[in-house]
Enzyme design. Structure first.
Site, PDB file in Angstrom:
ATOM      1  N   GLU A 202       0.850  -1.180   0.000  1.00 19.02           N
ATOM      2  CA  GLU A 202       0.000   0.000   0.000  1.00 19.02           C
ATOM      3  C   GLU A 202       0.890   1.236   0.000  1.00 19.02           C
ATOM      4  OE1 GLU A 202      -3.424  -0.631   2.336  1.00 19.02           O
ATOM      5  OE2 GLU A 202      -4.385   1.189   1.639  1.00 19.02           O
TER       6      GLU A 202
ATOM      7  N   GLU B 110      -2.046   0.646  13.362  1.00 15.89           N
ATOM      8  CA  GLU B 110      -3.224   0.998  12.570  1.00 15.89           C
ATOM      9  C   GLU B 110      -4.504   0.689  13.331  1.00 15.89           C
ATOM     10  OE1 GLU B 110      -3.583  -1.246   8.958  1.00 15.89           O
ATOM     11  OE2 GLU B 110      -4.962   0.217   8.085  1.00 15.89           O
TER      12      GLU B 110
HETATM   13  C1  BGC Z   1      -5.176   2.654   4.726  1.00 16.26           C
HETATM   14  C2  BGC Z   1      -5.724   3.758   5.574  1.00 16.26           C
HETATM   15  C3  BGC Z   1      -6.680   4.508   4.704  1.00 16.26           C
HETATM   16  C4  BGC Z   1      -7.782   3.530   4.454  1.00 16.26           C
HETATM   17  C5  BGC Z   1      -8.987   4.055   3.795  1.00 16.26           C
HETATM   18  C6  BGC Z   1      -6.292   1.734   4.417  1.00 16.26           C
HETATM   19  O1  BGC Z   1      -5.925   0.608   3.752  1.00 16.26           O
HETATM   20  O2  BGC Z   1      -4.095   2.033   5.333  1.00 16.26           O
HETATM   21  O3  BGC Z   1      -4.978   4.307   6.470  1.00 16.26           O
HETATM   22  O4  BGC Z   1      -7.067   5.737   5.120  1.00 16.26           O
HETATM   23  O5  BGC Z   1      -7.332   2.389   3.796  1.00 16.26           O
HETATM   24  O6  BGC Z   1      -9.954   3.973   4.673  1.00 16.26           O
END
Ligand code: BGC
Length: 939
Positions: free
Chosen positions: A466, A739
């Site tokens: 990501e 997270e």
């Molecule tokens: C990310 C987040 C992002 C989200 C969207 C995720 O996969 O790591 O931090 O804001 O997707 O909701």
């Protein structure tokens, strides 16, 4: 003897101003003085040109401004070098001497300055998979002594330039990551000392990087920005006799594939040292068997000079342990979840391959790579043999604390392997420290997560497939980021990319740079980064220019939300992330929050429209000011009509909904706000002071509680250690912010969710509350020109210190409590003032000027906390008056007195569960508590 000196002069937001891309750069200086309450009344700026004469001198200018002062001279021309010095006068008649001279040099300010053309190797490639990295080279003659040589360089892809066998500069991941199709950064290097009279060679290695490497989740895609890597380099050599020679990328360059067999940001790098082309960037190398290059056309008008510091190797970390896992694999533990890569120092046989896999955590003692999803995060090094070999990958990075090493010849010693921490070389400007070691570790974790995710772009995470510039994440984290590091140039550059990637219709992509093929889908709280990030930037750095630069982008965003909502002004259709990662959501469905996502999106609509109106006012755009103010008012009314009860309940009845409503001013009546504040506190207590908010609610929660007079409730959330809470990860040994509240579960297993990063800064946004509320340091006028210092004592903390390098200099606040005696200290920089409200001292404010101020006093007993903040019935029992009121109004509760004393229940909710139908008594109980609380508060 009092002193008055100028510590530094800065151009725009740059610490290094060689190759600046602005022809009239604004200047800022920091004044240091022992004189108290010092204010500037005038300044003078002098500029010297490279050939000695004055380029300009302003004479004395009567002005109090010292931050981002307009360039007072004629615009710079490309390549122009100037040294600037400044002196100032104080309102008290004091006078500084001239500062040192600070240098700047213009880059190539017009695309017409570029004589070079992009070149790419002339071989065919299979762009569907990583290919060996290309090396490009050329030799050239230097005729006589070089006075000045500059390399202007960039790439489609990543590059490492070399001259005469040495790497140019100390940057990594150049030219960085921008919205490549619209904005491509180039770098300027002073390479004078690298050239020698006679034969010379220049070369570059090109990596796929973000340009054409694999990017994106669900497998991602390759070649998002283009299919061919290419180099653009222009070496300008100035001789003593005034002549200049130019050496540019053109068809005379040669190309070959070298030892980097594959390189990918997610998957890692494979390097075979046997394939090294020794001496390839030295002259007399012999490149007859190399392939020609071919020029490719590319729009040079999209080139721009850096506005922000480059990514560099910022720290080396030695392992804390090298052990064997239960299955016998060699594991290196760096003791810190870090972002960067590993450097090897190894001796061994030619052809031996070392494989290094990276991960943030272990599970059952083995490397846990599941959270990386499809990112292979694997580096491979094949030895050339015959001596010590030092290697570090060039064009990849990983997020890891642990590395699993296979194929190492012999036994690894701790000095053989190092963690190389890489991130944007931002200046550290903020610190927080207190008496609670767990809170300090939380703070350190937030700082580490910021470091790991500020790699040219503010990313969500650094380890899995990501690592994107998610808008929502930086929207939430910007206030913290702006405090901890000087992110002024970094965010300004990213915001320019945001505007560039914004759709015609105003929709902002989920992430910037945008890597999606489909049209951007607007999402509330994420796309609002277009308004909120520039606003925070302005408030913290006093950069009026950022508001002007982003104004169209922010209006476009708000206007398109307006179009989507139509006359109803409720954003209740279409996709939303909402209160992402609400802790109650199941691991596999992070968007299933308790708070209606339409409520979240509409609240943000009101907030952004309000901000745009204020910004329009600051920019002197009255028409827009009025228009957006009316829009904001309309949305607030629509919000209230749809979601708020006359008594101040907000329908989602969640901590996130109340936090949004309170913080964004969405409750029309004072009594509604009061009731909402009390209800918010109640919800927090009911959840046992554990977090019940996701991405959106969390950064607002503690402030909302404080506004409701519920400071202690906010503190109890902060110091909570049970999951979910800020300190829970700390108790689990976290060294970065996670997270998910429970990225690792209490039993040490990793959360089964697909989004389980151990390095996400978003929930670390609580650090902003630590700085502003607990530390008390608030920017009350843009750039901290006026400071509000209003620390909060609570949470059992007895010592707090907060420090920030503002655009005016260092501001520092500290407090301690010892046996009722309170010591407070505040230092603010010259040319600023502060309004101070001392904690537990009756609430009156004092005005102070620059300098250091100290107070020592016995704190007033705080009024007993509002009854509505009592966390449990046990607390009420010790309060005779309260208990009398409760037990007479809600007689059913009387029997709980004994039950709670013997039970381990700690929250009101749990205690009420001892009664049949106990929950039904909550409203009545709250009613009594509120009545009493209000009466006491009024006394
Ligand atoms: C990310 C987040 C992002 C989200 C969207 C995720 O996969 O790591 O931090 O804001 O997707 O909701």
């Amino acid at each position: 003897m009092d002193t008055l000196t100028i510590e530094s002069v800065r151009f725009e937001h740059l610490r290094e101003a060689v190759g600046i891309g602005v022809s009239s750069p604004r200047l800022s200086w920091i004044i240091v003085t022992s004189i108290g309450d010092w204010h500037q009344s005038a300044y003078e700026i002098e500029a010297t040109a490279s050939d000695g004469p004055n380029r300009g001198r302003t004479g004395r200018i009567e002005s109090v401004e010292s931050v981002l002062v307009p360039w007072p001279f004629g615009p710079l021309v490309s390549r122009e070098w100037i040294a600037v010095r400044v002196r100032v006068w104080g309102a008290d008649g004091s006078e500084s001497g001239w500062s040192d001279r600070f240098e700047l040099e213009a880059g190539l300010l017009s695309s017409a300055d570029w004589k070079a053309r992009f070149v790419t190797p002339a071989w065919e490639e299979d762009a569907s998979r990583p290919e060996p990295c290309a090396m490009l080279r050329r030799e050239f003659m230097v005729r006589s002594t070089v006075m000045k040589a500059r390399l202007y360089v960039t790439a489609l892809g990543l590059y490492e330039a070399q001259i005469n066998g040495a790497v140019v500069g100390d940057q990594v991941f150049s030219p960085g990551w921008t919205s490549y199709r619209k904005r491509l950064r180039y770098q300027t290097f002073d390479v004078t000392a690298m050239l020698r009279v006679g034969n010379n060679a220049i070369g570059a290695i090109l990596g796929d990087g973000w340009y054409r490497g694999r990017l994106g989740y669900n497998g991602g895609r390759r070649n998002i920005f283009g299919h061919r890597v290419a180099l653009l380099a222009q070496l300008e050599i100035g001789y003593g006799n005034g002549t200049t020679e130019l050496l540019s990328t053109d068809s005379s360059w040669r190309a070959a594939q070298g030892p980097i067999l594959a390189s990918d940001i997610y998957d890692g790098e494979t390097y075979d040292a046997r394939l090294e082309k020794t001496g390839w960037s030295n002259p007399e190398f012999g490149d007859n068997d190399w392939t020609p290059v071919r020029p490719i056309e590319h729009d040079l008008s999209i080139l721009f000079a850096p506005m922000s510091p480059p990514v560099r190797r910022m720290q080396l970390i030695t392992p804390v342990a090298i052990t064997r896992s239960p299955s016998g694999r060699v594991l290196v533990d760096f003791g810190q979840n870090l972002v960067g890569r590993i450097r090897l120092c190894v001796n061994g046989q030619r052809g031996q391959t070392i494989t290094i896999r990276h991960a943030e955590v272990l599970q059952n003692g083995e490397l846990c790579v599941r959270p990386l999803r499809t990112a292979n995060a694997t580096d491979r090094y094949t030895l050339r043999g015959g001596g010590t070999e030092i290697w570090e990958p060039r064009f990849t990075y990983h997020g890891f604390r642990y590395a699993e090493v296979e194929g190492w010849p012999g036994k690894i010693e701790s000095g053989d392997i190092l963690g190389v921490v890489c991130h944007s070389d931002l200046e550290r400007t903020g610190w927080f420290e207190c008496s609670d070691p767990l809170v300090n570790q939380l703070y350190e974790n937030v700082v580490w997560s910021m470091r790991g995710n500020f790699i040219d772009v503010p990313t969500d995470c650094p380890q899995r497939d990501e690592r994107l510039g998610w808008t929502g994440d930086i929207q939430i984290f910007a206030p913290t980021a702006c405090f901890v590091y000087d992110t002024a140039g970094f965010l300004a550059s990213w915001l320019a990319d945001l505007a560039a990637d914004q759709e015609e219709n105003g929709a902002v992509p989920f992430f910037v740079p945008n890597i999606s093929e489909s049209p951007a889908i607007p999402a509330g709280a994420w796309g609002d980064a277009s308004v909120i990030v520039p606003w925070v930037h302005y408030c913290r750095y006093q950069d009026f220019g950022i508001l002007a630069a982003q104004f169209n982008s922010m209006c476009a965003w708000v206007d398109q939300v307006h179009r989507l909502t139509g006359n109803r002004l409720l954003w209740d259709k279409g996709f939303q992330f909402g209160d992402w990662l609400d802790p109650a959501t199941p691991p596999e469905r992070p968007g299933d929050a308790r708070t209606d996502s339409a409520l979240v999106a509409t609240a943000y609509f009101a907030h952004s429209a309000e901000l745009v109106s204020r910004i329009a006012g600051i920019l002197g755009r009255e028409v827009e000011e009025t228009r957006y103010a009316a829009m904001a008012q309309g949305v607030r009314e629509a919000f209230a009509a749809e979601y708020v009860s006359p008594n101040g309940r907000v329908v989602a009845d969640t901590a996130t909904a109340y936090s949004l409503a309170l913080q964004f001013g969405l409750l029309p009546e004072v009594h509604q706000s009061r009731r909402a504040g009390a209800r918010l506190a109640q919800l927090v207590r009911d959840s046992g002071y554990r977090i019940s908010t996701g991405f959106v609610g969390t950064p607002l929660l503690c402030d909302a509680l404080c506004c409701a007079g519920e400071h202690e409730t906010a503190f109890r959330l902060l110091i909570q250690q049970a999951c979910p809470s800020w300190l829970y990860p700390v108790t689990m040994g976290a060294t970065t912010a996670w997270e998910r509240w429970d990225s690792m579960l209490p039993d040490g297993t990793v959360n089964s969710g697909d989004t389980t990063s151990f390095n996400h800064y978003a929930l670390g946004a609580v650090a902003d509350w630590l700085h502003r509320a607990v530390g008390g340091l608030v920017s009350d006028a843009p750039g901290y020109r006026r400071i509000r210092f209003e620390p909060l004592i609570g949470g059992g903390l007895n010592r707090v210190r907060v420090r920030h390098r503002t655009p005016y200099g260092i501001a520092e606040g500290a407090w301690s409590v010892d046996d009722g005696r309170i010591e407070v200290e505040l230092k603010i920089p010259p040319n600023t003032s502060a309004r101070v409200t001392l904690p537990r001292k009756g609430g009156e404010s004092i005005e102070v000027g620059s300098g250091t101020h100290r107070w020592s006093y016995v704190g007033q007993q705080t009024a007993s906390p509002p009854l509505s903040s009592a966390s449990s019935l046990s607390e009420l029992f010790s309060d005779a008056e309260a208990w009398a009121a409760v037990s007479s109004s809600v007689p059913e509760l009387a029997c709980l007195a004994t039950i709670t004393q013997i039970s381990s229940a700690t929250t009101l909710k749990q205690q009420l569960a001892f009664l049949p139908d106990g929950q039904a008594l909550l409203p009545a109980l709250e009613e009594v508590l509120n009545r009493l609380g209000n009466r006491r508060n009024a006394q």
